[in-house]
Structures are given as C-alpha cells and as structure tokens.
Write an enzyme that holds these catalytic residues in place. Structure first.
Site, PDB file in Angstrom:
ATOM      1  CB  ILE A   1       4.608  -5.046   7.522  1.00  0.00           C
ATOM      2  CG1 ILE A   1       4.961  -6.394   7.457  1.00  0.00           C
ATOM      3  CG2 ILE A   1       4.420  -4.249   6.123  1.00  0.00           C
ATOM      4  CD1 ILE A   1       4.174  -7.258   6.607  1.00  0.00           C
TER       5      ILE A   1
ATOM      6  CB  THR B   1      -0.765   0.053   1.423  1.00  0.00           C
ATOM      7  OG1 THR B   1      -1.781  -1.177   1.159  1.00  0.00           O
ATOM      8  CG2 THR B   1      -1.868   1.311   1.310  1.00  0.00           C
ATOM      9  CB  THR B   2       3.556   2.331   2.283  1.00  0.00           C
ATOM     10  OG1 THR B   2       2.603   1.919   3.438  1.00  0.00           O
ATOM     11  CG2 THR B   2       4.350   3.589   2.351  1.00  0.00           C
TER      12      THR B   2
ATOM     13  CE1 TYR C   1      -2.251  -4.882   5.008  1.00  0.00           C
ATOM     14  CE2 TYR C   1      -1.605  -4.648   2.927  1.00  0.00           C
ATOM     15  CZ  TYR C   1      -1.948  -3.869   4.226  1.00  0.00           C
ATOM     16  OH  TYR C   1      -1.696  -2.529   4.378  1.00  0.00           O
TER      17      TYR C   1
ATOM     18  CE1 TYR D   1     -16.450  -0.493  -5.322  1.00  0.00           C
ATOM     19  CE2 TYR D   1     -16.889  -2.242  -6.782  1.00  0.00           C
ATOM     20  CZ  TYR D   1     -17.252  -0.951  -6.562  1.00  0.00           C
ATOM     21  OH  TYR D   1     -18.167  -0.481  -6.958  1.00  0.00           O
TER      22      TYR D   1
ATOM     23  NE  ARG E   1      -5.242   2.037   2.083  1.00  0.00           N
ATOM     24  CZ  ARG E   1      -4.535   3.174   2.010  1.00  0.00           C
ATOM     25  NH1 ARG E   1      -3.685   3.801   3.032  1.00  0.00           N
ATOM     26  NH2 ARG E   1      -4.682   3.843   0.786  1.00  0.00           N
TER      27      ARG E   1
END
Length: 293
Positions: free
Chosen positions: A203, A44-45, A133, A107, A138
């Site tokens: 993480i 993500t980062t 994960y 989603y 999110r």
C-alpha cells in the site's frame, strides 16, 4: 485475495483546498492505465484527517464509481472512535468498496485488549472485508503481533497493512498467520523485502508518482524474483526517501502536482512542500524517470 501495488491515492485539491473531482477521476484512470493493482481511497495519503465526514464518504463513492470494478477499491475508514469507525465503514460498504482499511485508534493510546475489542466491534458490525493498519510512528499506538494473530481469527478481517518498516517483525508474523490472511507493506523503502518474505502487496505512497515501477517491483517480489524486484526498487530508492522529506502527504502532493496531474492544493494544518526541499524531491523524480511539467 487482493495483491500487488495498491496506491494510497492522494485526494487532489484546488489551490483553495476544495476537492478537485475532475482530477480525482483522471487520477483513477491514470493508475489503471499504469498498471496499479488496486486503489486505497482516503487513507493517510488521501488526507483523511483533513476531509470532513461527508467529503470522506463522497470521495470513496466517486472512486468506486470511476473504477467501475476494474480493480479493487479499499476505503480508509479508521477512526479513534469505534462508533465513528463503524459508521464510516458502513458508508464505504454502501458505496460499493471492496474492502476497508482501519488504522489503529490514534491519540487515545488504547491497550492491546482495547485494540482487539475495537477491531472486533467494527468487523462484527459491518460485513465487509477489513484490513488492519498499524502505523505507530503516526498514531502513538503499536498493535502487537499477538493482537493481529487474535484478530486474524475473525472471518472478515483479512489482512494487515504493516507500516512499521520492521521486516523481521513482519516476517515473524507472516510465518504464524493463516495462509489466507494477507500482510501488506505500508513502508515503500522496505516493501520489496517484506513481499519477498511472504507479503502480498504494497500500500504505496510512491505509487502515486511511479505507478508502473511500483507495480513491477511488487509482482516480481510476490513471484519471488528477488533480483528483478530489487533492481526495479533500487531505481526508486531516493524517491522513497524524499517523499518523506516532510510529513506525508506533503511531498507526494507536490510531486504529483509537478507531474502536471493536479493543482498543488492541500489543507491546513498541512502546508505545501517547503521551498528548500523542492529541488531535492524533483531531482529524485528525474532519477526515477519521471517527467516534470
């Protein structure tokens, strides 16, 4: 088992949004020098959602090559399409990644059975260690502890990144999991407490900015030195919070830029950190002993 501080590495970009390959190499060296125990590429980062397919694979390949086996490289290969997740995971294996990190399909909002079958399909299709994960804030998809326990029986599913921030829930899961299955924190603010409860690492977003301190805190916590772990972590408390003044990775990319390690480039629909938040973030960096340039 991969343990310790695993930086969720930003993908450095030039002001026009192009991936800055030279700065990517420099960031890898920076983290190894600072004692980071492993690198997560294109999570993500790392703006996995704004890189195209080929860029995604290229960044993983470049990080693997630059690391050269000195620390483990975990490649972000999750997707909300099972077919795409399998393909990205296969590419990461071919690039030489040590493991893959697969986010719950976002989603789509699959059922728990759908999650189980999704991760099972990826694990069976690609023979590489895989870390689940869970980041429901999110993805709008929360993987239940019971589903993680089912998936832990699959031989190459080796761990979970738990970004719920719910330490009690994480502790309960750790107590039920096999000893060779690692739980990693995905929430810097609660990472030390999860590691003190049996987690094997962090993480980390904050590790992009304060790699040495995050590494120290992780080792103290894993060794169950609670006093030292909490002391080091407390010195970063405001940084943990302010790196989420806006959606990740907006603040952390600005912070790394202010350290002089890369340009401020970021891709739409993400934008550079709002002016109103910059002083607050920079103050927390200074309080954590980080020099600005």
């Amino acid at each position: 088992m991969i343990i310790g501080s695993l930086v969720a590495l930003i993908t450095p970009m030039m002001d026009d949004g192009a991936v800055d390959k030279s700065k990517l190499d420099e960031l890898v060296e920076f983290h190894i020098e600072q004692g980071t125990h492993g690198i997560v590429a294109v999570g993500t980062t790392g703006e996995s959602a704004t890189l195209d397919y080929e860029e995604h694979a290229d960044v993983i390949r470049q990080v693997v090559q630059k690391v050269g086996g000195r620390v483990p490289v975990i490649a972000g290969t999750g997707a909300n399409s099972t077919h795409e997740a399998i393909d990205l995971t296969q590419r990461a294996k071919e690039a030489g990644a040590d493991a893959c990190l697969l986010v719950t399909p976002y989603y789509n909002k699959p059922t728990q059975e759908g999650l189980y079958l999704h991760f099972k399909a990826v694990a069976e299709a690609v023979d590489i260690p895989q870390i689940l994960y869970n980041v429901p804030g999110r993805t709008a998809c929360d993987m239940a502890n019971e589903t993680v326990l089912r998936l832990s029986a699959i031989k190459n599913i080796i761990g979970l990144k738990d970004a719920t921030g719910d330490v009690a829930r994480g502790r309960e899961l750790i107590e039920k999991l096999p000893a060779d299955f690692a739980v990693y924190s995905g929430d810097d603010a609660t990472a030390v407490e999860l590691m003190l409860s049996g987690g094997k690492g962090n993480i980390s977003v904050t590790a992009n900015v304060a790699p040495k301190k995050v590494s120290q805190a992780a080792i103290y916590a894993i060794e169950n030195n609670a006093e030292m772990a909490r002391t080091v972590d407390a010195s970063m408390a405001s940084l943990h919070a302010n790196l989420f003044l806006e959606s990740n990775p907006i603040p952390v990319k600005w912070a790394v830029h202010r350290m002089g390690l890369c340009d401020a480039g970021i891709r739409l629909p993400l934008t550079s950190l709002s002016v109103e938040f910059r002083a607050q973030l920079e103050e927390s960096m200074l309080l954590s002993g980080i020099s600005l340039k």
